[in-house]
Design a protein around this motif. Sequence first.
Motif, PDB file in Angstrom:
ATOM      1  N   ILE A   1      -3.391   4.135  -2.560  1.00  0.00           N
ATOM      2  CA  ILE A   1      -3.004   3.360  -3.818  1.00  0.00           C
ATOM      3  C   ILE A   1      -2.746   1.987  -3.483  1.00  0.00           C
ATOM      4  O   ILE A   1      -1.689   1.920  -2.650  1.00  0.00           O
ATOM      5  CB  ILE A   1      -2.140   4.039  -4.690  1.00  0.00           C
ATOM      6  N   GLN A   2      -3.282   0.809  -3.845  1.00  0.00           N
ATOM      7  CA  GLN A   2      -2.880  -0.234  -3.766  1.00  0.00           C
ATOM      8  C   GLN A   2      -1.715  -0.840  -4.899  1.00  0.00           C
ATOM      9  O   GLN A   2      -2.160  -0.547  -5.876  1.00  0.00           O
ATOM     10  CB  GLN A   2      -4.005  -1.426  -3.530  1.00  0.00           C
TER      11      GLN A   2
ATOM     12  N   TYR B   1     -12.942   0.772 -10.586  1.00  0.00           N
ATOM     13  CA  TYR B   1     -11.723   1.679 -10.043  1.00  0.00           C
ATOM     14  C   TYR B   1     -10.624   1.868 -11.095  1.00  0.00           C
ATOM     15  O   TYR B   1     -10.980   1.265 -12.320  1.00  0.00           O
ATOM     16  CB  TYR B   1     -10.686   0.773  -9.030  1.00  0.00           C
TER      17      TYR B   1
ATOM     18  N   GLN C   1       0.739  -1.285   0.016  1.00  0.00           N
ATOM     19  CA  GLN C   1       0.096   0.162   0.135  1.00  0.00           C
ATOM     20  C   GLN C   1       0.964   1.228  -0.036  1.00  0.00           C
ATOM     21  O   GLN C   1       1.840   1.343   0.864  1.00  0.00           O
ATOM     22  CB  GLN C   1      -0.876   0.039   1.414  1.00  0.00           C
TER      23      GLN C   1
ATOM     24  N   LEU D   1      -1.450  -0.907 -10.154  1.00  0.00           N
ATOM     25  CA  LEU D   1      -1.755   0.137  -9.214  1.00  0.00           C
ATOM     26  C   LEU D   1      -2.971   0.599  -9.247  1.00  0.00           C
ATOM     27  O   LEU D   1      -3.841   1.070 -10.231  1.00  0.00           O
ATOM     28  CB  LEU D   1      -0.836   1.430  -9.594  1.00  0.00           C
ATOM     29  N   ARG D   2      -3.914  -0.102  -8.231  1.00  0.00           N
ATOM     30  CA  ARG D   2      -5.276   0.061  -8.143  1.00  0.00           C
ATOM     31  C   ARG D   2      -5.494   1.409  -7.491  1.00  0.00           C
ATOM     32  O   ARG D   2      -5.143   1.716  -6.221  1.00  0.00           O
ATOM     33  CB  ARG D   2      -5.717  -0.929  -7.222  1.00  0.00           C
ATOM     34  N   ILE D   3      -6.189   2.403  -8.193  1.00  0.00           N
ATOM     35  CA  ILE D   3      -6.638   3.541  -7.797  1.00  0.00           C
ATOM     36  C   ILE D   3      -8.129   3.611  -7.428  1.00  0.00           C
ATOM     37  O   ILE D   3      -8.577   3.549  -8.538  1.00  0.00           O
ATOM     38  CB  ILE D   3      -5.929   4.606  -8.569  1.00  0.00           C
TER      39      ILE D   3
ATOM     40  N   ARG E   1       2.072   9.251  -3.447  1.00  0.00           N
ATOM     41  CA  ARG E   1       0.865   9.110  -3.766  1.00  0.00           C
ATOM     42  C   ARG E   1       0.377  10.188  -4.774  1.00  0.00           C
ATOM     43  O   ARG E   1      -0.145  10.014  -5.819  1.00  0.00           O
ATOM     44  CB  ARG E   1      -0.221   8.738  -2.865  1.00  0.00           C
TER      45      ARG E   1
ATOM     46  N   THR F   1     -10.517   8.376  -4.828  1.00  0.00           N
ATOM     47  CA  THR F   1      -9.101   9.042  -4.628  1.00  0.00           C
ATOM     48  C   THR F   1      -8.744  10.006  -5.725  1.00  0.00           C
ATOM     49  O   THR F   1      -8.435  10.938  -5.554  1.00  0.00           O
ATOM     50  CB  THR F   1      -8.200   7.678  -4.662  1.00  0.00           C
TER      51      THR F   1
ATOM     52  N   LEU G   1      -0.268  10.531  -8.688  1.00  0.00           N
ATOM     53  CA  LEU G   1      -1.546  10.826  -9.524  1.00  0.00           C
ATOM     54  C   LEU G   1      -1.541  12.071 -10.241  1.00  0.00           C
ATOM     55  O   LEU G   1      -2.058  12.167 -11.274  1.00  0.00           O
ATOM     56  CB  LEU G   1      -2.576  11.076  -8.177  1.00  0.00           C
TER      57      LEU G   1
END
Length: 328
Positions: free
Chosen positions: A57-58, A78, A53, A127-129, A194, A133, A198
């Motif tokens: 963001i994962q 997502y 993490q 990258l899971r957003i 992060r 977010t 982004l």
Amino acid sequence: MTESVLGDVERASRTLGVDQFQAQAAGLLTAHRIAVAGREGPHEFRGVVQVAQVADIQVIYLEQGIAVDVEITEPIDYYDVIVAMRGTSRISAGGGGSLIDAGHGAVLSPGMRASMQMDDDYGQLHLRIEQRTLDRHLESVLGRPVGAPAGFAVPMDLRSGPLRSWRHLADMVYGDLAAGDGLAAHPLAARSWRDHMLTGLVAAQPGSYLRALDDAAHERPHRRALARALEYCEERIAEPIGVDDLAAHAGVSRRSLQRMFAEELAVSPAGYLQRLRLRRVRADLLDGDPAATVTDVALRWGFAHLSRFAAAYREQYGELPSQTLRRR
């Protein structure tokens, strides 16, 4: 092998079979089907699943050790930024196909499905957003609420320009996570990284807010007119204001206002007003006057046609207003 933080996948001593891998990957991303491809190469599935993490963001690393075809069976909700750590994959999504390798990535936006053909030596970083977010970050950068959710082009050219810089940042984050004792583990540093990731994504990857972000950076005159219109929306949203009122307050024609909203927010002025009113309704239903009914709240925020209101609310939030009220 599943880890609480990303480790050195080259030295992974345990691997997963296809069923375990599919279950774990689906829990982190979304439902999918895996078919072992009939291409030359290794014939034993050796799955690796690792996750970490960076703020909210994962970061997920996946590899299969064998050539596979993967089909995402449900629309994602997502953003999924996919980069290759090694090897090659081919992805079909959004009506087109593209390559994922050392110089190319892919971005999947909410509502998309995809299929991929992965080579046997392919290792991928996701990258899971979450949509909320990215929405919050866009609002912070633009200085105003966003309209429609952002959508991105699927192909991601990482070979030059700003996206090359973004890839360097992603590699640095990945390396820091893999080491296990770097700044990415510190909450303050993680939030900063992060935000950099982004900002780089929305400012460099072709998408629906690219022009709005460019205008924000250069303070375009029509953006000031749009800001006046949005401020007026916030101040008068409980009143029966319409598109002509917004145009008059912003000092532009109705057609110019509609064009600005379409280009900057990907929504019409009327659509923006409706979404803002629906947002206020939802807030009141969840945390407002306990004695207020759905009808009371809808009328308070300017919805005179209750059946249309209920339909619009359900389309926006996936449930009826009465269902929201019961969760108070």
